[in-house]
Design a protein around this motif. Structure first.
Motif, short mmCIF file in Angstrom:
data_model
loop_
_atom_site.label_atom_id
_atom_site.label_comp_id
_atom_site.label_asym_id
_atom_site.label_seq_id
_atom_site.Cartn_x
_atom_site.Cartn_y
_atom_site.Cartn_z
N TYR A 126 9.53 -8.23 -16.24
CA TYR A 126 10.43 -7.63 -16.48
C TYR A 126 10.66 -6.30 -15.82
N GLY A 127 9.44 -5.48 -15.99
CA GLY A 127 9.58 -4.10 -15.15
C GLY A 127 9.87 -4.23 -13.85
N PHE A 128 9.31 -5.32 -12.95
CA PHE A 128 9.68 -5.32 -11.43
C PHE A 128 11.34 -5.84 -11.51
N GLU A 129 11.43 -6.53 -12.21
CA GLU A 129 13.06 -7.17 -12.09
C GLU A 129 14.14 -5.80 -12.26
N ASP A 130 13.55 -5.13 -13.30
CA ASP A 130 14.37 -4.01 -13.82
C ASP A 130 14.60 -2.83 -12.86
N CYS A 131 13.30 -2.60 -12.37
CA CYS A 131 13.26 -1.32 -11.27
C CYS A 131 13.65 -1.92 -9.77
N GLY A 132 13.48 -3.01 -9.34
CA GLY A 132 13.83 -3.40 -8.14
C GLY A 132 12.80 -3.26 -7.28
N ALA A 133 11.69 -3.04 -7.43
CA ALA A 133 10.53 -2.61 -6.45
C ALA A 133 9.93 -3.91 -5.73
N LYS A 134 9.84 -3.89 -4.69
CA LYS A 134 9.29 -5.13 -3.79
C LYS A 134 7.97 -5.08 -3.01
N VAL A 135 7.31 -3.74 -3.40
CA VAL A 135 6.04 -3.47 -3.01
C VAL A 135 5.22 -2.85 -4.25
N ALA A 136 4.25 -3.26 -4.31
CA ALA A 136 3.43 -2.74 -5.46
C ALA A 136 1.89 -2.44 -5.22
N LEU A 137 1.43 -1.19 -5.65
CA LEU A 137 -0.04 -1.15 -5.51
C LEU A 137 -0.68 -1.26 -6.81
N THR A 138 -1.60 -2.29 -6.92
CA THR A 138 -2.33 -2.70 -7.99
C THR A 138 -3.68 -2.89 -8.08
N ASP A 139 -4.55 -2.53 -9.19
CA ASP A 139 -6.10 -2.88 -9.09
C ASP A 139 -6.30 -4.53 -9.30
N GLN A 140 -7.34 -4.78 -9.48
CA GLN A 140 -7.79 -6.21 -9.84
C GLN A 140 -6.98 -7.03 -10.98
N GLU A 141 -7.36 -5.96 -12.13
CA GLU A 141 -6.69 -6.99 -13.27
C GLU A 141 -5.17 -6.91 -13.16
N ARG A 142 -4.44 -5.94 -12.77
CA ARG A 142 -3.07 -6.14 -12.86
C ARG A 142 -2.74 -7.11 -11.48
N VAL A 169 1.83 -6.95 -2.35
CA VAL A 169 1.02 -6.40 -3.31
C VAL A 169 -0.25 -5.84 -2.52
N LEU A 170 -0.45 -4.55 -2.66
CA LEU A 170 -1.57 -3.92 -1.93
C LEU A 170 -2.49 -3.88 -3.24
N GLY A 171 -3.91 -4.35 -3.04
CA GLY A 171 -4.54 -4.41 -4.07
C GLY A 171 -5.78 -3.13 -3.87
N VAL A 172 -5.99 -2.43 -4.82
CA VAL A 172 -6.98 -1.40 -4.98
C VAL A 172 -8.33 -1.71 -5.52
N ARG A 173 -9.33 -1.58 -4.76
CA ARG A 173 -10.75 -1.73 -5.67
C ARG A 173 -10.90 -2.99 -5.93
N LEU A 174 -10.42 -4.26 -5.17
CA LEU A 174 -10.67 -5.62 -5.47
C LEU A 174 -11.96 -6.08 -5.53
N LEU A 218 -7.77 -12.26 -3.62
CA LEU A 218 -6.79 -12.95 -4.24
C LEU A 218 -5.55 -13.16 -3.22
N ASP A 219 -5.06 -14.40 -3.68
CA ASP A 219 -4.06 -14.98 -2.70
C ASP A 219 -2.74 -14.13 -2.76
N GLY A 220 -2.20 -13.78 -1.37
CA GLY A 220 -1.17 -12.92 -1.46
C GLY A 220 -1.41 -11.70 -1.66
N VAL A 221 -2.46 -11.19 -1.79
CA VAL A 221 -3.00 -9.77 -2.21
C VAL A 221 -3.42 -8.98 -1.00
N ASP A 222 -2.91 -8.05 -0.41
CA ASP A 222 -3.66 -7.33 0.75
C ASP A 222 -4.56 -6.34 0.27
N ARG A 223 -5.80 -6.02 0.86
CA ARG A 223 -6.57 -4.96 0.47
C ARG A 223 -6.08 -3.61 1.11
N LEU A 224 -5.97 -2.71 0.28
CA LEU A 224 -5.51 -1.42 0.72
C LEU A 224 -6.35 -0.80 1.74
#
Length: 206
Positions: A147-163, A178-183, A187-193
């Motif tokens: 819901y948060g992504f649909e509401d804000c319209g972001a198409k790029v995200a920086l996340t940690d493993q759990e998120r 998705v850019l992964g931090v400290r993975l 994870l499929d489809g997640v680039d390592r920062l």
């Protein structure tokens, strides 16, 4: 926004009391803690400009780094990042977002992670290229994040493993990069920062 106002919920709204109950049910936190967090968030968002001005004393980070480059800026457990380290990472991350992910002025870029040093670097990098940093609650479930992504319209995200794991079922549907931090795992489809930052030779520490 007043805590007495209705809050968005899917296609409708909910009262603060309903929101606190729903958050308590989804996270396991006591309802009183959820209500207290709502009040804290309301205060912080209302005072954000004053908070940021106080933290930086109104100075751009480039000015701070020029005189304090070798001094500690961020300390996380046994890690220490100097002003120069952070400024180099900010520049590299901003370039990465712009060159590889096509982020431009006014675009929304989401941050969804625990309080790692990369959270601060990401915020500065996003805003340094004129984009808008959208901070998402790290306690949110998959449905809430969607819901948060649909509401804000972001198409790029920086996340940690759990998120990143929570976003996995909805990532493709949202069209997210998705850019992964400290993975800890791939994870499929997640680039390592850190892999992306290595493209930029001026990074001092990753």
């Amino acid at each position: 926004r007043s805590t007495n106002a209705t809050l968005p919920m899917g296609d409708g709204t909910q009262s603060p009391d309903e929101f606190a109950k729903a958050q308590s049910a989804s996270t396991g936190l006591p309802e009183r803690m959820c209500r207290a967090n709502m009040k804290k968030n309301q205060f912080v968002m209302g005072e954000m400009r004053r908070i940021l001005e106080s933290l930086t004393r109104g100075l751009d980070l480039t000015v701070l780094a020029s005189g304090y480059g070798d001094q500690d800026y961020l300390v996380y457990e046994d890690e220490r990042l100097t002003f120069a380290d952070v400024w180099a990472q900010v520049g590299a991350m901003g370039a990465l977002l712009h060159d590889r992910y096509g982020v431009r002025h006014g675009d929304r870029v989401a941050i969804a992670m625990r309080n790692y040093p990369e959270w601060i670097v990401a915020f500065q990098a996003i805003t340094s290229i004129g984009a808008v940093a959208v901070a998402l609650n790290a306690w949110w479930t998959t449905d809430e994040l969607e819901y948060g992504f649909e509401d804000c319209g972001a198409k790029v995200a920086l996340t940690d493993q759990e998120r990143a794991e929570r976003l996995a079922p909805v990532r493709e549907g949202l069209g997210l990069s998705v850019l992964g931090v400290r993975l800890t795992t791939d994870l499929d489809g997640v680039d390592r920062l850190e892999d992306g930052l290595r493209r930029f030779p001026h990074v001092r520490k990753v």
